[in-house]
Write a protein that holds these residues in place. Structure first.
Motif, mmCIF file in Angstrom:
data_model
loop_
_atom_site.group_PDB
_atom_site.id
_atom_site.type_symbol
_atom_site.label_atom_id
_atom_site.label_comp_id
_atom_site.label_asym_id
_atom_site.label_seq_id
_atom_site.Cartn_x
_atom_site.Cartn_y
_atom_site.Cartn_z
ATOM 1 N N TYR A 21 51.961 -11.435 16.134
ATOM 2 C CA TYR A 21 52.638 -10.363 16.653
ATOM 3 C C TYR A 21 53.628 -10.892 17.258
ATOM 4 O O TYR A 21 53.744 -11.470 17.946
ATOM 5 C CB TYR A 21 51.476 -9.507 17.630
ATOM 6 N N LEU A 22 54.729 -9.979 16.836
ATOM 7 C CA LEU A 22 56.202 -10.276 17.213
ATOM 8 C C LEU A 22 56.842 -9.227 17.982
ATOM 9 O O LEU A 22 56.498 -7.913 17.799
ATOM 10 C CB LEU A 22 57.107 -10.408 15.925
ATOM 11 N N PRO A 46 53.981 -4.157 18.779
ATOM 12 C CA PRO A 46 54.540 -5.472 18.268
ATOM 13 C C PRO A 46 54.318 -5.346 16.763
ATOM 14 O O PRO A 46 53.702 -4.842 16.005
ATOM 15 C CB PRO A 46 53.439 -6.572 18.687
ATOM 16 N N LYS A 47 55.184 -6.117 16.267
ATOM 17 C CA LYS A 47 55.279 -5.892 14.495
ATOM 18 C C LYS A 47 54.249 -7.256 14.115
ATOM 19 O O LYS A 47 54.081 -8.532 14.597
ATOM 20 C CB LYS A 47 56.659 -6.814 14.177
ATOM 21 N N LYS A 48 53.163 -6.744 13.222
ATOM 22 C CA LYS A 48 52.374 -7.683 12.743
ATOM 23 C C LYS A 48 52.886 -8.362 11.421
ATOM 24 O O LYS A 48 53.317 -7.464 10.598
ATOM 25 C CB LYS A 48 50.953 -6.957 12.397
ATOM 26 N N LYS A 49 52.956 -9.510 11.398
ATOM 27 C CA LYS A 49 53.446 -10.285 10.109
ATOM 28 C C LYS A 49 52.728 -11.510 9.822
ATOM 29 O O LYS A 49 52.170 -12.258 10.662
ATOM 30 C CB LYS A 49 55.097 -10.607 10.625
ATOM 31 N N ILE A 53 56.880 -14.548 19.778
ATOM 32 C CA ILE A 53 55.660 -14.490 19.430
ATOM 33 C C ILE A 53 54.641 -14.012 20.527
ATOM 34 O O ILE A 53 54.529 -14.740 21.449
ATOM 35 C CB ILE A 53 54.911 -15.754 18.409
ATOM 36 N N VAL A 54 53.830 -12.894 20.541
ATOM 37 C CA VAL A 54 53.300 -12.491 21.767
ATOM 38 C C VAL A 54 51.674 -12.380 21.414
ATOM 39 O O VAL A 54 50.811 -12.307 22.422
ATOM 40 C CB VAL A 54 53.795 -11.095 22.098
ATOM 41 N N GLY A 55 51.267 -12.653 20.171
ATOM 42 C CA GLY A 55 49.944 -12.797 19.841
ATOM 43 C C GLY A 55 49.850 -13.199 18.541
ATOM 44 O O GLY A 55 50.539 -13.587 17.598
ATOM 45 N N LYS A 98 63.801 -3.056 19.272
ATOM 46 C CA LYS A 98 62.994 -2.269 18.167
ATOM 47 C C LYS A 98 61.437 -2.272 18.312
ATOM 48 O O LYS A 98 60.909 -1.357 18.405
ATOM 49 C CB LYS A 98 63.707 -2.452 16.976
ATOM 50 N N ARG A 99 61.145 -3.701 18.742
ATOM 51 C CA ARG A 99 59.551 -3.839 18.598
ATOM 52 C C ARG A 99 59.194 -4.275 20.105
ATOM 53 O O ARG A 99 59.552 -5.386 20.555
ATOM 54 C CB ARG A 99 59.404 -4.924 17.563
ATOM 55 N N LYS A 100 58.662 -3.317 20.755
ATOM 56 C CA LYS A 100 58.198 -3.549 22.160
ATOM 57 C C LYS A 100 56.889 -4.120 22.095
ATOM 58 O O LYS A 100 56.234 -4.192 21.278
ATOM 59 C CB LYS A 100 58.443 -2.149 22.933
ATOM 60 N N LEU A 101 56.563 -4.540 23.329
ATOM 61 C CA LEU A 101 55.249 -5.241 23.590
ATOM 62 C C LEU A 101 54.112 -4.099 23.400
ATOM 63 O O LEU A 101 53.141 -4.636 22.963
ATOM 64 C CB LEU A 101 55.297 -5.617 25.108
ATOM 65 N N GLN A 102 54.146 -2.680 23.456
ATOM 66 C CA GLN A 102 53.234 -1.954 23.293
ATOM 67 C C GLN A 102 53.014 -1.657 21.736
ATOM 68 O O GLN A 102 51.990 -1.208 21.315
ATOM 69 C CB GLN A 102 53.570 -0.647 23.940
#
Length: 86
Positions: A29-30, A41-44, A20-22, A35-39
């Motif tokens: 934000y994951l 992130p996946k919103k879930k 979890i980065v946010g 596949k999902r980089k910091l630039q």
């Protein structure tokens, strides 16, 4: 919740491990560093993830919370170490 490991419970990425980065209201934000980089992130929604009790290393956690530069390779390495330990 920032810096904790989480697994997706729903969607096409079910059972994928993320960091979890946010966090924002009912969403997180994951990032997995591949596949999902910091630039991008996946919103879930929070209800669609299973949050683990473990967090990334304290140094990386501090940089994530402070908004400092974090590399995708560090996220990948943290996930790799977490999956090896469990």
């Amino acid at each position: 919740m920032i810096g904790r490991f989480a697994a997706s419970k729903a969607g096409h990425d079910r059972e994928t491990c993320y960091v979890i980065v946010g966090e924002e209201n009912d969403f997180v934000y994951l990032c997995d560093g591949q596949k999902r980089k910091l630039q991008n992130p996946k919103k879930k929604r929070k209800k669609h993830i299973q949050v683990a009790d473990h967090t990334v290393l304290p140094e990386l956690l501090g940089r994530l919370k402070a908004g400092e530069r974090v590399w995708d390779e560090e996220i990948k390495y943290a996930i790799k170490q977490y999956l090896k330990d469990i």
